[in-house]
Structure formats: structure tokens, C-alpha cells
Design a protein around this motif. Structure first.
Motif, PDB file in Angstrom:
ATOM      1  N   GLY A 104       8.171   7.167   5.910  1.00 60.96           N
ATOM      2  CA  GLY A 104       8.593   8.210   4.998  1.00 60.96           C
ATOM      3  C   GLY A 104       9.840   8.116   4.448  1.00 60.96           C
ATOM      4  O   GLY A 104      10.075   8.477   3.193  1.00 60.96           O
ATOM      5  N   THR A 105      10.860   7.798   5.188  1.00 61.16           N
ATOM      6  CA  THR A 105      12.486   7.554   4.758  1.00 61.16           C
ATOM      7  C   THR A 105      12.437   6.469   3.845  1.00 61.16           C
ATOM      8  O   THR A 105      13.220   6.438   2.799  1.00 61.16           O
ATOM      9  N   ILE A 106      11.740   5.376   4.280  1.00 65.12           N
ATOM     10  CA  ILE A 106      11.952   4.176   3.458  1.00 65.12           C
ATOM     11  C   ILE A 106      11.325   4.511   2.017  1.00 65.12           C
ATOM     12  O   ILE A 106      11.702   4.116   0.877  1.00 65.12           O
ATOM     13  N   ILE A 107      10.136   5.102   2.009  1.00 58.93           N
ATOM     14  CA  ILE A 107       9.320   5.653   0.561  1.00 58.93           C
ATOM     15  C   ILE A 107      10.261   6.417  -0.214  1.00 58.93           C
ATOM     16  O   ILE A 107      10.425   6.300  -1.274  1.00 58.93           O
ATOM     17  N   ALA A 166       5.790  -0.762   4.883  1.00 62.04           N
ATOM     18  CA  ALA A 166       5.915   0.313   5.592  1.00 62.04           C
ATOM     19  C   ALA A 166       4.798   1.192   5.683  1.00 62.04           C
ATOM     20  O   ALA A 166       4.438   1.845   6.564  1.00 62.04           O
ATOM     21  N   ALA A 167       4.611   1.386   4.047  1.00 63.52           N
ATOM     22  CA  ALA A 167       3.522   2.244   3.954  1.00 63.52           C
ATOM     23  C   ALA A 167       2.014   1.813   4.662  1.00 63.52           C
ATOM     24  O   ALA A 167       1.330   2.793   5.342  1.00 63.52           O
ATOM     25  N   LEU A 168       1.777   0.686   4.407  1.00 63.46           N
ATOM     26  CA  LEU A 168       0.414   0.018   4.876  1.00 63.46           C
ATOM     27  C   LEU A 168       0.460   0.272   6.548  1.00 63.46           C
ATOM     28  O   LEU A 168      -0.518   0.317   7.015  1.00 63.46           O
ATOM     29  N   MET A 169       1.720  -0.356   7.033  1.00 59.38           N
ATOM     30  CA  MET A 169       1.756  -0.388   8.371  1.00 59.38           C
ATOM     31  C   MET A 169       1.671   1.410   9.056  1.00 59.38           C
ATOM     32  O   MET A 169       0.718   1.303   9.969  1.00 59.38           O
ATOM     33  N   SER A 170       2.522   1.995   8.551  1.00 57.72           N
ATOM     34  CA  SER A 170       2.310   3.392   9.020  1.00 57.72           C
ATOM     35  C   SER A 170       0.876   3.856   8.953  1.00 57.72           C
ATOM     36  O   SER A 170       0.392   4.751   9.862  1.00 57.72           O
ATOM     37  N   ALA A 209      -2.630   9.171   7.579  1.00 54.79           N
ATOM     38  CA  ALA A 209      -3.001   7.795   7.173  1.00 54.79           C
ATOM     39  C   ALA A 209      -3.269   7.980   5.589  1.00 54.79           C
ATOM     40  O   ALA A 209      -3.022   6.901   5.114  1.00 54.79           O
ATOM     41  N   ARG A 210      -4.027   8.912   5.339  1.00 52.86           N
ATOM     42  CA  ARG A 210      -4.204   8.896   3.704  1.00 52.86           C
ATOM     43  C   ARG A 210      -2.615   9.068   2.712  1.00 52.86           C
ATOM     44  O   ARG A 210      -2.692   8.428   1.823  1.00 52.86           O
ATOM     45  N   VAL A 211      -1.714   9.712   3.239  1.00 52.48           N
ATOM     46  CA  VAL A 211      -0.391   9.990   2.265  1.00 52.48           C
ATOM     47  C   VAL A 211       0.177   8.648   2.162  1.00 52.48           C
ATOM     48  O   VAL A 211       0.502   8.303   0.976  1.00 52.48           O
ATOM     49  N   ALA A 232      -2.099   6.448  -0.371  1.00 54.03           N
ATOM     50  CA  ALA A 232      -2.169   7.222  -1.576  1.00 54.03           C
ATOM     51  C   ALA A 232      -0.836   6.685  -2.411  1.00 54.03           C
ATOM     52  O   ALA A 232      -1.077   6.315  -3.591  1.00 54.03           O
ATOM     53  N   TRP A 233       0.349   6.846  -1.484  1.00 50.87           N
ATOM     54  CA  TRP A 233       1.417   6.709  -2.323  1.00 50.87           C
ATOM     55  C   TRP A 233       1.375   4.854  -2.904  1.00 50.87           C
ATOM     56  O   TRP A 233       1.530   4.607  -3.827  1.00 50.87           O
ATOM     57  N   ALA A 234       1.176   4.087  -1.771  1.00 51.96           N
ATOM     58  CA  ALA A 234       1.024   2.684  -2.050  1.00 51.96           C
ATOM     59  C   ALA A 234      -0.084   2.209  -3.092  1.00 51.96           C
ATOM     60  O   ALA A 234       0.224   1.574  -3.906  1.00 51.96           O
ATOM     61  N   ALA A 235      -1.123   2.916  -3.163  1.00 54.41           N
ATOM     62  CA  ALA A 235      -2.065   2.666  -3.979  1.00 54.41           C
ATOM     63  C   ALA A 235      -1.818   2.888  -5.464  1.00 54.41           C
ATOM     64  O   ALA A 235      -2.284   2.420  -6.088  1.00 54.41           O
ATOM     65  N   GLU A 236      -0.857   3.875  -5.558  1.00 49.35           N
ATOM     66  CA  GLU A 236      -0.424   4.080  -6.966  1.00 49.35           C
ATOM     67  C   GLU A 236       1.173   3.686  -7.357  1.00 49.35           C
ATOM     68  O   GLU A 236       1.100   3.231  -8.372  1.00 49.35           O
ATOM     69  N   LYS A 237       1.824   3.402  -6.422  1.00 44.54           N
ATOM     70  CA  LYS A 237       3.335   2.977  -6.744  1.00 44.54           C
ATOM     71  C   LYS A 237       3.825   1.836  -6.034  1.00 44.54           C
ATOM     72  O   LYS A 237       4.978   1.688  -6.245  1.00 44.54           O
ATOM     73  N   ALA A 238       2.905   1.287  -5.255  1.00 46.17           N
ATOM     74  CA  ALA A 238       3.471  -0.053  -4.573  1.00 46.17           C
ATOM     75  C   ALA A 238       4.006  -1.183  -5.307  1.00 46.17           C
ATOM     76  O   ALA A 238       3.482  -1.210  -6.755  1.00 46.17           O
TER      77      ALA A 238
END
Length: 217
Positions: free
Chosen positions: A78-81, A93-97, A110-112, A115-121
């Protein structure tokens, strides 16, 4: 000598005239160039600092994953994102978390990151992978319409079979066997002639699912 002095004076006069006409422009260009150089060096330093800090935090996520410590992984990711979303470490980090949360059965958390990576990676391939994993989590949560929305958008050819296969699973869960058969057939066709072991295995799985729900008419 006098002739030389005269010639020298004439050159000096020409230089003075040129400088009076163009000196301001030259000075402005020099200042802009200097500022650009300083700005670029500052930006490079900032990017390097961001990358180093994000890398250190990603190490925390990796350690947390090894320990199956979902909270620790979630907080570090969350801090990295939040602070370093422009670095590749945010995507990873998003995928691993998300995987750690899923492994311990916490699908909601797991969704949070998914959802971020699916849109903003930053990496398009990782965006697609995040969409696929998010759809899988949503399927497990029985959020079928949301899961289906994730697999509907076009993807690169190398991911098409996996998306089609998961789409079939979602449609079976929704009680739509006809549409599911079409999705499984799409997955099988996309992997026709596949030689890599992983692709061949996926094709066999998709074919088995297709056989289970009947042949496409």
C-alpha cells in the motif's frame, strides 16, 4: 602595427554590434540550457531516490510473502502504491500482495491491489495479468457480473486463451452453458498447435471443460 590596430578595432566594433543585437537572446538561451541541465540532474536524482526507496519496500513485501504475513505485505504494498506508483515496484507489489491475501483466504483485500493494478499498472502486460487475477477472485466471491466485465475487454494474443478459459468458467457459474462452450472453444482454438508445456496443458484443460459442457453447435 597601426593597420593591425585598426583592423582589430574594427573587429571589436563588429563584435560589440553583434552582441548588442543578439546578446540578450544568447544569454537567455544559456540560462535556459543551464536550468534544463540542473533540472534534469535533479529529476534523475529524484527518480533514483524513488526507485531505491520503492525497492527497499518491495523487499519487505517479498519477505512478508515468504512468511505468509498478509498484513505486512498489504501495508508495505500500500505504501509503494501510494508513494511510488510510477515505479515498476508498485505493479509487482500489488500483484504479490494480492496473492498473499488470496492465499490466506482474504479475497476482499486481494481485490484492492488487483483493482489498482488492472487500471493503473505501468506495464500493459501486468495490467492484463491483474485483470485476469481480479476476475478469478471475483469468481471465487460469486461476483459473476463483475468478473465477466474484467474478461470482456480485448487483450493481447498471448493472453487471449487464458481470458477465454476463465470467461468460460464464469459463464458456467452463471448458468450459461451455451456461451461457456463458445468461450472454451475460443480458448482451445487460440492454443491450436501450442508446443510449450504450459500452453499445451491449458489447451487440454480447456478442451476437457468444452467436452464437459458439450460440443459447440
Amino acid at each position: 602595427m597601426a593597420a593591425f590596430d585598426l583592423e582589430e578595432q574594427e573587429q571589436i566594433s563588429q563584435i560589440k554590434g553583434w552582441w548588442e543585437q543578439y546578446g540578450t537572446v544568447v544569454t537567455a538561451i544559456a540560462v535556459v540550457a543551464a536550468l534544463a541541465s540542473v533540472g534534469w540532474q535533479g529529476w534523475s536524482w529524484y527518480r533514483g531516490k524513488q526507485g531505491a526507496e520503492a525497492s527497499a519496500l518491495y523487499g519487505v513485501v517479498q519477505q512478508a510473502a515468504a512468511e505468509r504475513n498478509a498484513q505486512k505485505a498489504r501495508e508495505a504494498a500500500g505504501t509503494i502504491i501510494e508513494k511510488y506508483s510510477g515505479t515498476p515496484y508498485a505493479d509487482l507489489a500489488a500483484l504479490m500482495s494480492a496473492k498473499v491475501q488470496s492465499d490466506v483466504g482474504d479475497l476482499k483485500n486481494a481485490r484492492v491491489p488487483l483493482a489498482w493494478a488492472a487500471e493503473k499498472a505501468n506495464d500493459p502486460a501486468l495490467r492484463s495479468l491483474a485483470r485476469l487475477r481480479l476476475a478469478s477472485v471475483l469468481l471465487d466471491e460469486k461476483a459473476y457480473d463483475e468478473a465477466l466485465a474484467q474478461v470482456q475487454a480485448p487483450v493481447d494474443a498471448d493472453m487471449a486463451a487464458r481470458f477465454a478459459d476463465l470467461k468460460g468458467d464464469i459463464l458456467v457459474a452463471k448458468g450459461k452453458p451455451e456461451e461457456a462452450r463458445a468461450a472454451y472453444k475460443e480458448a482451445v482454438d487460440a492454443l491450436a498447435g501450442a508446443t510449450k508445456s504450459e500452453a499445451s496443458a491449458l489447451r487440454e484443460i480447456a478442451q476437457a471443460k468444452l467436452d464437459a459442457v458439450g460440443s459447440v453447435k
